[in-house]
Design a protein around this motif. Structure first.
Motif, PDB file in Angstrom:
ATOM      1  N   SER A 103       0.839  -1.198   0.000  1.00 28.39           N
ATOM      2  CA  SER A 103       0.000   0.000   0.000  1.00 28.39           C
ATOM      3  C   SER A 103       0.870   1.243   0.000  1.00 28.39           C
ATOM      4  O   SER A 103       1.985   1.245   0.530  1.00 28.39           O
ATOM      5  CB  SER A 103      -0.905   0.014   1.238  1.00 28.39           C
ATOM      6  OG  SER A 103      -0.169   0.372   2.391  1.00 28.39           O
ATOM      7  N   LYS A 104       0.365   2.308  -0.594  1.00 29.03           N
ATOM      8  CA  LYS A 104       1.122   3.555  -0.642  1.00 29.03           C
ATOM      9  C   LYS A 104       1.367   4.100   0.767  1.00 29.03           C
ATOM     10  O   LYS A 104       2.443   4.641   1.048  1.00 29.03           O
ATOM     11  CB  LYS A 104       0.395   4.587  -1.500  1.00 29.03           C
ATOM     12  CG  LYS A 104       1.204   5.874  -1.669  1.00 29.03           C
ATOM     13  CD  LYS A 104       0.674   6.732  -2.778  1.00 29.03           C
ATOM     14  CE  LYS A 104       1.512   8.012  -2.924  1.00 29.03           C
ATOM     15  NZ  LYS A 104       2.916   7.730  -3.281  1.00 29.03           N
ATOM     16  N   THR A 105       0.398   3.949   1.643  1.00 30.45           N
ATOM     17  CA  THR A 105       0.567   4.414   3.023  1.00 30.45           C
ATOM     18  C   THR A 105       1.719   3.700   3.708  1.00 30.45           C
ATOM     19  O   THR A 105       2.559   4.325   4.370  1.00 30.45           O
ATOM     20  CB  THR A 105      -0.723   4.200   3.825  1.00 30.45           C
ATOM     21  OG1 THR A 105      -1.782   4.937   3.223  1.00 30.45           O
ATOM     22  CG2 THR A 105      -0.553   4.650   5.269  1.00 30.45           C
ATOM     23  N   ALA A 106       1.789   2.378   3.522  1.00 27.24           N
ATOM     24  CA  ALA A 106       2.871   1.608   4.135  1.00 27.24           C
ATOM     25  C   ALA A 106       4.222   1.986   3.551  1.00 27.24           C
ATOM     26  O   ALA A 106       5.219   2.128   4.280  1.00 27.24           O
ATOM     27  CB  ALA A 106       2.618   0.109   3.961  1.00 27.24           C
ATOM     28  N   VAL A 107       4.269   2.168   2.229  1.00 29.61           N
ATOM     29  CA  VAL A 107       5.517   2.561   1.584  1.00 29.61           C
ATOM     30  C   VAL A 107       5.978   3.922   2.086  1.00 29.61           C
ATOM     31  O   VAL A 107       7.154   4.124   2.416  1.00 29.61           O
ATOM     32  CB  VAL A 107       5.358   2.567   0.048  1.00 29.61           C
ATOM     33  CG1 VAL A 107       6.539   3.260  -0.624  1.00 29.61           C
ATOM     34  CG2 VAL A 107       5.214   1.145  -0.479  1.00 29.61           C
ATOM     35  N   ALA A 108       5.048   4.888   2.163  1.00 30.98           N
ATOM     36  CA  ALA A 108       5.402   6.232   2.620  1.00 30.98           C
ATOM     37  C   ALA A 108       5.927   6.204   4.052  1.00 30.98           C
ATOM     38  O   ALA A 108       6.930   6.860   4.371  1.00 30.98           O
ATOM     39  CB  ALA A 108       4.188   7.156   2.514  1.00 30.98           C
ATOM     40  N   ARG A 109       5.283   5.445   4.918  1.00 31.44           N
ATOM     41  CA  ARG A 109       5.750   5.345   6.304  1.00 31.44           C
ATOM     42  C   ARG A 109       7.130   4.710   6.376  1.00 31.44           C
ATOM     43  O   ARG A 109       8.007   5.165   7.116  1.00 31.44           O
ATOM     44  CB  ARG A 109       4.750   4.537   7.122  1.00 31.44           C
ATOM     45  CG  ARG A 109       3.484   5.299   7.470  1.00 31.44           C
ATOM     46  CD  ARG A 109       2.474   4.404   8.150  1.00 31.44           C
ATOM     47  NE  ARG A 109       1.287   5.153   8.545  1.00 31.44           N
ATOM     48  CZ  ARG A 109       0.117   4.605   8.802  1.00 31.44           C
ATOM     49  NH1 ARG A 109      -0.047   3.281   8.704  1.00 31.44           N
ATOM     50  NH2 ARG A 109      -0.917   5.358   9.159  1.00 31.44           N
ATOM     51  N   TYR A 110       7.322   3.650   5.604  1.00 35.50           N
ATOM     52  CA  TYR A 110       8.618   2.973   5.629  1.00 35.50           C
ATOM     53  C   TYR A 110       9.729   3.884   5.090  1.00 35.50           C
ATOM     54  O   TYR A 110      10.821   3.942   5.660  1.00 35.50           O
ATOM     55  CB  TYR A 110       8.578   1.678   4.816  1.00 35.50           C
ATOM     56  CG  TYR A 110       9.951   1.085   4.665  1.00 35.50           C
ATOM     57  CD1 TYR A 110      10.626   0.573   5.773  1.00 35.50           C
ATOM     58  CD2 TYR A 110      10.608   1.096   3.443  1.00 35.50           C
ATOM     59  CE1 TYR A 110      11.910   0.068   5.661  1.00 35.50           C
ATOM     60  CE2 TYR A 110      11.888   0.601   3.323  1.00 35.50           C
ATOM     61  CZ  TYR A 110      12.539   0.079   4.425  1.00 35.50           C
ATOM     62  OH  TYR A 110      13.816  -0.400   4.318  1.00 35.50           O
TER      63      TYR A 110
END
Length: 258
Positions: A202-209
């Motif tokens: 997910s884009k949210t997970a990628v951004a957080r990582y």
């Protein structure tokens, strides 16, 4: 059928968006895929559009040349009066820290500033023809803006060796250095395998990582002032500019005599 989104026309890039993946091809065949101000501005515009829309950004070049570094012909035409290095450094920082997975798909030559795009990427895949080099010292220059990203990726001594030796690494050497993550004679298929896995994120997970990983390795941001100052120093040396102009006009390297 995957949805393909139209993008504005660019002069130095070919871009298409497909189901959350932005494919950004450096396309300057007339200039050996070198970097000029327009290329930097257009890449930055693409990344602006990727902030919300893309989970993955794939950077590609031409089959023979991924990216060959600074456009010496543009430097010659400008008589050595150039825009500062800040936009290019900040472009690479956006690749390193942005809320998307960045993949460099390298075929053919990656040299000098081309290594900046590679080293700033999250993942690097390549084919058997890929080579990687830093040629700056041959012209009295320094890969000042590339080094923080390259050191972050391969470590100081390997980046140091590449800088001093100036000769290309083949793809197996680059993989041994950690500059390339995976390579295959059929790199298109290799890229597709990576994308089939990465598109599950997910884009949210990628951004957080990416925020987390960038905070862990903060040397790129911390090195910015020194890298920019050093770049400006070597590109303001009239002997270096003279050597670049002679190379463009006559094809003579700085260590050669007319």
């Amino acid at each position: 059928m995957d949805a393909v989104t139209a993008v504005p026309p660019y002069q130095t890039l070919r871009v298409r968006n497909q189901d959350g993946i932005c494919f950004m091809q450096i396309h300057r065949p007339e200039a050996q895929n070198t970097i000029d101000d327009r290329l930097i501005d257009e890449c930055s515009d693409v990344l602006d559009r990727c902030e919300d829309a893309a989970t993955i950004v794939v950077i590609e070049g031409l089959p023979e040349t991924f990216c060959f570094g600074a456009d010496f012909s543009a430097i010659r035409a400008a008589q050595g009066v150039m825009r500062g290095p800040e936009p290019l450094y900040d472009l690479w920082m956006r690749l390193t820290t942005g809320p998307y997975v960045v993949i460099s798909h390298v075929r053919g030559k990656a040299n000098a500033g081309g290594i900046g795009f590679v080293a700033a990427s999250d993942i690097v895949v390549a084919d058997a023809t890929a080579t990687f080099s830093l040629s700056e010292l041959l012209f009295g220059l320094i890969p000042a803006c590339v080094m923080p990203f390259l050191v972050r990726r391969v470590g100081f001594q390997k980046a140091h060796y590449m800088t001093l030796m100036t000769h290309p690494l083949d793809v197996s050497q680059a993989a041994a250095y950690g500059l390339v993550d995976a390579y295959d004679a059929n790199s298109d298929a290799l890229l597709r395998r990576h994308l089939s896995r990465l598109r599950r994120l997910s884009k949210t997970a990628v951004a957080r990582y990416k925020r987390f990983s960038s905070a862990l390795g903060g040397a790129v941001a911390a090195s910015r002032p020194l890298a920019l100052a050093t770049n400006k120093e070597v590109f303001s040396d009239p002997r270096n500019i003279e050597g670049i102009m002679r190379y463009v006009d006559e094809g003579i390297f700085p260590w050669e005599r007319p």
